[in-house]
Write an enzyme that holds these catalytic residues in place. Structure first.
Site, PDB file in Angstrom:
ATOM      1  N   ASN A 212       0.789  -1.121  -0.005  1.00  0.00           N
ATOM      2  CA  ASN A 212      -0.041   0.068  -0.019  1.00  0.00           C
ATOM      3  C   ASN A 212       0.881   1.467  -0.153  1.00  0.00           C
ATOM      4  O   ASN A 212       1.880   1.196   0.286  1.00  0.00           O
ATOM      5  CB  ASN A 212      -0.962   0.134   1.106  1.00  0.00           C
ATOM      6  CG  ASN A 212      -0.024  -0.063   2.452  1.00  0.00           C
ATOM      7  OD1 ASN A 212       0.383   1.031   2.873  1.00  0.00           O
ATOM      8  ND2 ASN A 212      -0.204  -1.146   3.167  1.00  0.00           N
ATOM      9  N   PHE A 327      -4.088   3.104  14.599  1.00  0.00           N
ATOM     10  CA  PHE A 327      -4.490   4.136  13.638  1.00  0.00           C
ATOM     11  C   PHE A 327      -5.475   3.403  12.860  1.00  0.00           C
ATOM     12  O   PHE A 327      -5.542   2.269  12.593  1.00  0.00           O
ATOM     13  CB  PHE A 327      -3.075   4.574  12.893  1.00  0.00           C
ATOM     14  CG  PHE A 327      -2.369   5.276  13.341  1.00  0.00           C
ATOM     15  CD1 PHE A 327      -1.572   5.263  14.819  1.00  0.00           C
ATOM     16  CD2 PHE A 327      -2.248   6.687  12.799  1.00  0.00           C
ATOM     17  CE1 PHE A 327      -0.920   6.204  15.329  1.00  0.00           C
ATOM     18  CE2 PHE A 327      -1.484   7.739  13.416  1.00  0.00           C
ATOM     19  CZ  PHE A 327      -0.900   7.421  14.501  1.00  0.00           C
ATOM     20  N   LYS A 341     -12.772  -0.436  15.421  1.00  0.00           N
ATOM     21  CA  LYS A 341     -11.438  -0.972  15.695  1.00  0.00           C
ATOM     22  C   LYS A 341     -11.024  -0.760  16.978  1.00  0.00           C
ATOM     23  O   LYS A 341     -10.374  -1.690  17.615  1.00  0.00           O
ATOM     24  CB  LYS A 341     -10.568  -0.283  14.398  1.00  0.00           C
ATOM     25  CG  LYS A 341     -10.522  -0.750  13.398  1.00  0.00           C
ATOM     26  CD  LYS A 341      -9.941  -0.072  12.237  1.00  0.00           C
ATOM     27  CE  LYS A 341     -10.722  -0.549  10.883  1.00  0.00           C
ATOM     28  NZ  LYS A 341      -9.846   0.112   9.576  1.00  0.00           N
ATOM     29  N   LYS A 345     -10.109  -4.286  19.049  1.00  0.00           N
ATOM     30  CA  LYS A 345      -8.791  -4.447  19.343  1.00  0.00           C
ATOM     31  C   LYS A 345      -8.281  -4.069  20.785  1.00  0.00           C
ATOM     32  O   LYS A 345      -7.269  -4.288  21.303  1.00  0.00           O
ATOM     33  CB  LYS A 345      -7.916  -3.776  18.459  1.00  0.00           C
ATOM     34  CG  LYS A 345      -8.143  -4.236  16.859  1.00  0.00           C
ATOM     35  CD  LYS A 345      -7.009  -3.541  16.275  1.00  0.00           C
ATOM     36  CE  LYS A 345      -7.764  -4.046  14.704  1.00  0.00           C
ATOM     37  NZ  LYS A 345      -6.758  -4.195  13.408  1.00  0.00           N
TER      38      LYS A 345
HETATM   39  N1  CTP Z   1      -3.071  -3.628  12.286  1.00  0.00           N
HETATM   40  C1  CTP Z   1      -2.283  -4.695  12.617  1.00  0.00           C
HETATM   41  N2  CTP Z   1      -2.378  -5.852  11.889  1.00  0.00           N
HETATM   42  C2  CTP Z   1      -2.889  -6.060  10.927  1.00  0.00           C
HETATM   43  C3  CTP Z   1      -3.710  -5.046  10.570  1.00  0.00           C
HETATM   44  C4  CTP Z   1      -3.930  -3.662  11.221  1.00  0.00           C
HETATM   45  O1  CTP Z   1      -1.691  -4.504  13.730  1.00  0.00           O
HETATM   46  N3  CTP Z   1      -3.020  -7.082  10.360  1.00  0.00           N
HETATM   47  C5  CTP Z   1      -3.087  -2.417  12.998  1.00  0.00           C
HETATM   48  C6  CTP Z   1      -2.882  -1.307  12.326  1.00  0.00           C
HETATM   49  O2  CTP Z   1      -1.432  -0.809  12.541  1.00  0.00           O
HETATM   50  C7  CTP Z   1      -3.618  -0.020  12.780  1.00  0.00           C
HETATM   51  C8  CTP Z   1      -4.854  -0.735  13.209  1.00  0.00           C
HETATM   52  O3  CTP Z   1      -4.725  -2.250  13.411  1.00  0.00           O
HETATM   53  O4  CTP Z   1      -2.952   0.679  13.874  1.00  0.00           O
HETATM   54  C9  CTP Z   1      -6.021  -0.478  12.097  1.00  0.00           C
HETATM   55  O5  CTP Z   1      -5.605  -1.092  10.880  1.00  0.00           O
HETATM   56  P1  CTP Z   1      -6.518  -1.303   9.612  1.00  0.00           P
HETATM   57  O6  CTP Z   1      -5.951  -2.053   8.555  1.00  0.00           O
HETATM   58  O7  CTP Z   1      -7.506  -0.004   9.421  1.00  0.00           O
HETATM   59  O8  CTP Z   1      -7.547  -2.079  10.452  1.00  0.00           O
HETATM   60  P2  CTP Z   1      -8.115  -3.696  10.077  1.00  0.00           P
HETATM   61  O9  CTP Z   1      -8.402  -4.328  11.281  1.00  0.00           O
HETATM   62  O10 CTP Z   1      -7.394  -4.291   9.250  1.00  0.00           O
HETATM   63  O11 CTP Z   1      -9.426  -2.882   9.435  1.00  0.00           O
HETATM   64  P3  CTP Z   1      -9.961  -2.993   7.911  1.00  0.00           P
HETATM   65  O12 CTP Z   1      -8.686  -3.480   7.094  1.00  0.00           O
HETATM   66  O13 CTP Z   1     -11.149  -3.842   7.789  1.00  0.00           O
HETATM   67  O14 CTP Z   1     -10.305  -1.580   7.785  1.00  0.00           O
END
Ligand code: CTP
Length: 402
Positions: A212, A327, A341, A345
């Protein structure tokens, strides 16, 4: 930009070397950061840059003569200045100036001011490589360091005299950074902060991956700000082009699983986790050992994915009194997604922002964020530099939990 220099009195001590002209740029940077500068020059420095230049740029009289009684604030100027100063930067500091300062010699306005100053003093050596590496200069630098002064090491390169090696004045932005660090209150001293930043890469084969557009700027800003404030910082970074922030232990990783391994490994030594990384949620189920060749069948191939570990969710399950900050970069319904979230979490706080605009999100230097807190509070600070937002985030964490 950090706010550390705002309304601070900075004395810029300039001694006589080729690099004296770089003090002009440093002065401008300090002034732009909100500092008020007074310049004090040695007699030799005047052979390289005229006091008029410094006077015009600082808007204040320049002091170079111990017995100069002219001007409105002439009365024992060097002592007044020493007492008013929040920091002194010696840039460039010649071998001669370093020698005098290290040995308690005060025979002109600048060295007398140094003897009277009680604020942080930054020494930025600049001289010919052989002079710099000579025993007396190294001995004097060591003495200044053990007296508690900060030494900003010179850079290496081709010198004005033709030799190649260390001796070039540190770059003015690096000196500014060191000044800001010296003036930043150490309110995170003793805290162990783990920050993740950047994207992850999930490889299909050795030369192709899914990722990304995260550039890591936000996470690097948080790590740098925490280090400046005295925290013991570990930065776990996905692949980005940024240099490791000064004073931050940085471990570079590639995939989400690599990031998870490091984070879980270091969790026991962590008080606060700030997860700014844009972690890929899925990885290709199969990774080819060799580059996949194109053939006609490839056009009809599909890629099977499997789920990556959700690092933050696992941290939430093993929270154990730690402060967890996540974040959320969203394209719509920011509050709903971010709060969901945070709850899922088990976080204390989440920093949400809408991505896609020019001023916010991936790659921008600024961020328009909203802070959501576990107790239901939320707050939307104005659009600001990521560095400022990093400091604000640390302010909020401190106010609420430290
Ligand atoms: N995060 C993480 N591990 C993952 C995905 C996300 O630790 N495999 C953490 C990111 O660093 C961030 C937070 O979770 O602080 C939110 O990340 P995001 O990608 O927005 O959340 P997701 O739970 O993956 O939700 P979605 O992709 O469905 O929006």
């Amino acid at each position: 930009m950090s706010r550390a220099l705002l309304h601070k009195e900075i004395v810029l001590g300039v001694s006589g070397g080729i690099a004296a002209y770089k003090a002009i740029e440093l002065l401008r940077l300090i002034a732009r950061a909100g500092g008020a500068v007074r310049v004090i020059m040695t007699a030799n420095a005047r052979s390289f840059v005229g006091p008029m230049t410094f006077e015009a740029l600082s808007g204040r009289p320049v002091c170079s003569d111990l017995f100069d009684r002219s001007g409105r604030d002439a009365a024992i100027r060097h002592i007044d200045w020493a007492q008013a100063a929040d920091a002194v930067a010696l840039a460039p500091a010649t071998g001669n100036l370093i020698g005098k300062f290290a040995n308690g010699i005060a025979d002109d306005a600048l060295t007398t001011l140094l003897m009277a100053a009680t604020c942080p003093i930054l020494v930025c050596p600049a001289m010919n490589t052989h002079m710099y590496e000579s025993r007396p200069v190294q001995r004097n630098i060591e003495r200044l360091r053990s007296d508690g002064h900060r030494i900003i090491p010179p850079g290496s390169g081709e010198m004005a005299c033709g030799t190649v090696g260390p001796g070039r004045l540190a770059e003015p932005p690096d000196i500014l950074y060191a000044l800001e660090t010296a003036l930043t209150p150490k309110d995170y001293r003793g805290k162990r902060v783990l920050v993740t930043a950047g994207p992850t890469r999930e490889h299909l084969d050795p030369v192709r991956f899914l990722s990304n557009p995260s550039t890591g700027k936000m996470g690097y800003a948080v790590a740098g700000a925490a280090a400046r404030r005295g925290a013991d910082v570990l930065l776990v970074s996905g692949p980005v082009t940024l240099a490791a922030p000064i004073g931050v232990k940085t471990i570079r990783v590639t995939s989400a699983r690599d990031m998870a391994d490091v984070v879980f490994d270091r969790l026991a030594e962590t008080d606060i986790v700030i997860k700014a990384a844009a972690v890929a949620d899925y990885r290709p189920r199969d990774r080819a050992d060799q580059k996949v060749k194109k053939d006609d069948r490839a056009a009809h191939q599909s890629v099977a994915f499997e789920k990556n570990p959700d690092i933050l969710k696992t941290l939430g399950e093993r929270k154990n009194g730690r402060i967890l900050v996540g974040f959320a970069a969203e394209t719509e319904r920011l509050a709903a997604h971010a709060v969901d979230k945070m709850t899922r979490k088990n976080l204390d706080m989440i920093v949400g922002n809408i991505v896609g605009g020019p001023d916010s999100g991936f790659g921008a230097d600024t961020n328009q964020a909203t802070f959501f807190y576990r107790n239901g509070d939320s707050e939307t600070p104005p659009l600001m530099e990521k560095t400022d937002l990093a400091h604000l985030l640390l302010d909020r964490i401190k106010e609420r939990w430290l």
